[in-house]
Design an enzyme around this catalytic site. Structure first.
Site, PDB file in Angstrom:
ATOM      1  N   CYS A 426       9.385   3.301  53.302  1.00  0.00           N
ATOM      2  CA  CYS A 426       9.119   4.797  53.175  1.00  0.00           C
ATOM      3  C   CYS A 426      10.133   5.076  51.885  1.00  0.00           C
ATOM      4  O   CYS A 426       9.830   4.847  51.061  1.00  0.00           O
ATOM      5  CB  CYS A 426       9.193   5.567  54.354  1.00  0.00           C
ATOM      6  N   HIS A 553       5.724   3.149  57.971  1.00  0.00           N
ATOM      7  CA  HIS A 553       6.737   2.665  58.782  1.00  0.00           C
ATOM      8  C   HIS A 553       6.115   1.411  59.701  1.00  0.00           C
ATOM      9  O   HIS A 553       5.871   1.854  60.617  1.00  0.00           O
ATOM     10  CB  HIS A 553       7.211   3.702  59.657  1.00  0.00           C
ATOM     11  N   GLU A 555       7.670  -0.260  61.614  1.00  0.00           N
ATOM     12  CA  GLU A 555       8.691  -0.484  62.858  1.00  0.00           C
ATOM     13  C   GLU A 555       8.137   0.178  64.090  1.00  0.00           C
ATOM     14  O   GLU A 555       8.045  -0.294  64.933  1.00  0.00           O
ATOM     15  CB  GLU A 555       9.976   0.061  62.704  1.00  0.00           C
TER      16      GLU A 555
HETATM   17  N1  GLN Z   1      11.569  11.664  51.827  1.00  0.00           N
HETATM   18  C1  GLN Z   1      10.481  10.836  51.475  1.00  0.00           C
HETATM   19  C2  GLN Z   1       9.224  11.578  51.745  1.00  0.00           C
HETATM   20  O1  GLN Z   1       8.968  12.598  52.028  1.00  0.00           O
HETATM   21  C3  GLN Z   1      10.507   9.512  52.609  1.00  0.00           C
HETATM   22  C4  GLN Z   1      10.208  10.108  53.807  1.00  0.00           C
HETATM   23  C5  GLN Z   1      10.650   8.936  55.010  1.00  0.00           C
HETATM   24  O2  GLN Z   1      11.244   7.943  54.501  1.00  0.00           O
HETATM   25  N2  GLN Z   1      10.080   8.855  55.835  1.00  0.00           N
HETATM   26  O3  GLN Z   1       8.150  11.139  51.128  1.00  0.00           O
END
Ligand code: GLN
Length: 589
Positions: A426, A553, A555
């Protein structure tokens, strides 16, 4: 529906979630279809707005629910897919009651905690417990409900009252209460003290609920005399007093319960002994033992700088030469708070255990890597860089806000230039795009508009899925489909050559589709995209052993015994086994 309620007494942090999940595992092994509900008696609607300092990571479900990390434990242990409604909070209950009040549904009545809030809680539990969560049709057989907090907390009172009413209405054959409590040891002789448990059971009974089983947390196994005392004063048969003493890793807990016949006691209470089969937990035992062998013990070693923690999943003696250790540098904003990245750590563990690697996670505070820290905290700066350089691979997990971003960019650059395996999740993927645009495309001011609204080269931008006028609920949340653009990429091969993969998202910003051609022209390939082709989901760098970024994600869907593909790829690449793994897999072995 059979209900198994798990409450807690004496202190918080007893491992109620692990106990409840393990009960789910044992009952599932007896042939029952299990679901679970976690009750969090706080006023927040969900965990989405809370900082990781509060309750650890925000766990994300397929349906986009942002929930307590205990739901992650349930999903991983019982192997189910829960919904946002499986996490009940005071906020959700009050909102539903107040919405009804505004609609006039209460027909002029005074709306009160009893009966309106308690009724809403009961109805919620009854309807959510009927939702299948194991991919099969029809309602599950049993629902494990964990009540957060400790008995006696003011804020959990309406829940206790609702659960008391529920136990009465469903009848004794359908309700089993397990109270998790602490047995401290005091004095030189090491006496096991039962009084705190006696008091918390008394408190529970005063509220109208009597435990059928006690799950006693203690450092050492309980003495028979301690069990007898507990039985006499807590009104629980000695055979129903379970002992959850400390074990080397939490995967031992299902077997610990089974060895004490917890399943029989629960099934007897629920009057379903006859339909159950004897539980076989060989797989869990094998996994728990492999974990023991890999780690020997779990320790946290502080390195010279306070903010740079070396969290070692095992001792560092190097005696167990049969296992290859893999050092993973985790470059994040919150370090020392392992719960903030709980699912990432679990996913690394699942991946390592599946290929008999010994994981060693080195936490690096991203800001310590920054040039600024060389001036302000030179020791921390030097230690952070040394840790990074000693690692076999680099992982930049998700995150929000600009603290440490520059340090993460430096870590991504280091991994890219030195051919060190890198996984960016992300924010970690967005970081690798910013780094690449700055270093390779020469766009020195390239940035995400999350960190710099006026950057001349916005390579990561806000791409709301829904409304452009409403700021609330604009995160892209939950399961989305990623289509592989080519079967040749490493990610597609790791995902067993599937055409697409469904993974969970939680973000607002994304790679700017307008810069994709330029990035790809220079070697940063977007090998996974959404169905529109406009959202970049997975990136890979050509001519690098493993340089992968995922906008989702991975995970959250990793399971013991079914590790997440990209985590597996990272640790295999870190130990030079990736190519062989992919070749073997392509050959069908
Ligand atoms: N801050 C980034 C976004 O909003 C990444 C978010 C994250 O890593 N969950 O896109």
């Amino acid at each position: 529906m059979k209900y198994v309620l798990v409450t807690g007494g004496v202190v918080s942090g007893l491992g109620k979630g692990v106990t409840a999940s393990s009960i789910g595992v044992v009952l599932k092994a007896c042939g029952l279809r299990i679901t679970s509900i976690k009750i969090d008696p706080y006023l927040n609607m969900d965990a989405g707005t809370m900082s990781p300092f509060e309750h650890g990571e925000v766990f994300v479900l397929d349906d986009g629910g942002e929930v307590d990390l205990d739901l992650g434990n349930y999903e991983r242990f019982v192997d189910v897919t829960l919904t946002r409604d499986n996490n009940i909070t005071t906020g959700k209950i009050y909102q539903s009651v107040l919405e009804k009040e505004r609609r006039g549904d209460y027909l002029g009545k005074t709306v009160q905690v009893v009966p309106h809030i308690t009724d809403a809680i009961k109805n919620w539990i009854e309807s959510v417990s009927a939702i299948p969560v194991d991919g099969k049709e029809g309602p599950p057989d049993a629902c494990v409900i964990e009540l957060g907090g400790t008995v006696g907390d003011i804020e959990s009172m309406p829940f206790i009252e609702a659960l008391r009413q529920l136990s009465f209405s469903v009848g004794p054959d359908n309700f089993c209460l397990i109270h998790v409590s602490l047995i401290p040891v005091l004095g030189v002789v090491g006496e096991q003290k039962t009084k705190p448990t006696q008091h918390s059971v008394r408190e529970l009974r005063a509220l109208g609920l009597t435990p059928h089983l006690l799950a006693c947390r203690s450092a050492q196994p309980l003495l028979d005399s301690t069990k007898e005392k507990l039985s006499q004063f807590c009104h629980v048969p000695a055979g129903n007093i379970l002992n959850i003493h400390d074990v080397p890793n939490i995967w031992h807990v299902p077997q610990l319960l089974q060895s004490q016949n917890a399943h029989n006691a629960i099934l007897k209470q629920l009057n379903c002994l006859r339909i159950a089969t004897p539980p076989h937990l060989q797989e869990w035992m094998k996994r728990a033992e492999t974990y023991d062998n890999l780690t020997n013990s779990v320790s946290i070693i502080n390195m010279s700088c306070s903010s740079c923690k070396h969290f070692l999943l095992g001792n560092d003696t190097g005696n167990d030469a049969s296992f290859v250790q893999v050092r993973i540098a985790m470059v994040g904003k919150y370090i020392g708070l392992t719960d903030s990245y709980l699912s990432v750590v679990k996913a690394l563990l699942h991946a390592c255990i599946s290929c008999s690697l010994k994981p060693s996670v080195d936490w690096i505070a991203a800001s310590d890597l920054e040039d600024e820290s060389a001036k302000l905290t030179p020791e921390a700066h030097a230690a952070a860089w040394e840790t990074l350089k000693n690692a076999a691979c680099v992982l930049v997990p998700g995150g929000f806000g600009d603290r440490g971003v520059q340090g993460m960019i430096l870590a991504a650059k280091y991994a890219r230039k030195n051919h060190i395996p890198y996984l960016g999740i992300c924010l970690g993927m967005q970081i690798s795009v910013i780094e690449f645009a700055r270093s390779v495309l020469g766009l020195s001011k390239a940035n995400s508009t999350e960190f710099d609204d006026s950057t001349p080269d916005p390579v990561v931008i806000f791409m709301p899925e829904g409304s452009r006028t409403h700021m609330g609920n604009t995160m892209r949340l939950g399961s989305r489909r990623t289509f592989f653009q080519t079967p040749d990429c490493v990610s597609s091969q790791l995902y067993h050559n599937s055409e697409y993969v469904d993974e969970r998202h939680r973000h607002r910003y994304e790679v700017n589709p307008d810069v994709v051609d330029k990035l790809e022209g220079a070697g940063l390939k977007f090998v996974g995209k959404d169905e529109s082709g406009k959202r970049m989901e997975i990136l890979e760098l050509s001519s690098h052993p493993f340089y992968v970024g995922a906008q989702f994600h991975p995970e959250f869907k990793s399971r013991p015994g079914r590790p997440s593909a990209l985590f597996l790829g990272l640790v295999l690449a870190a130990t030079g086994q990736l190519e062989a793994y992919i070749n073997n897999h392509q050959n069908g072995s």
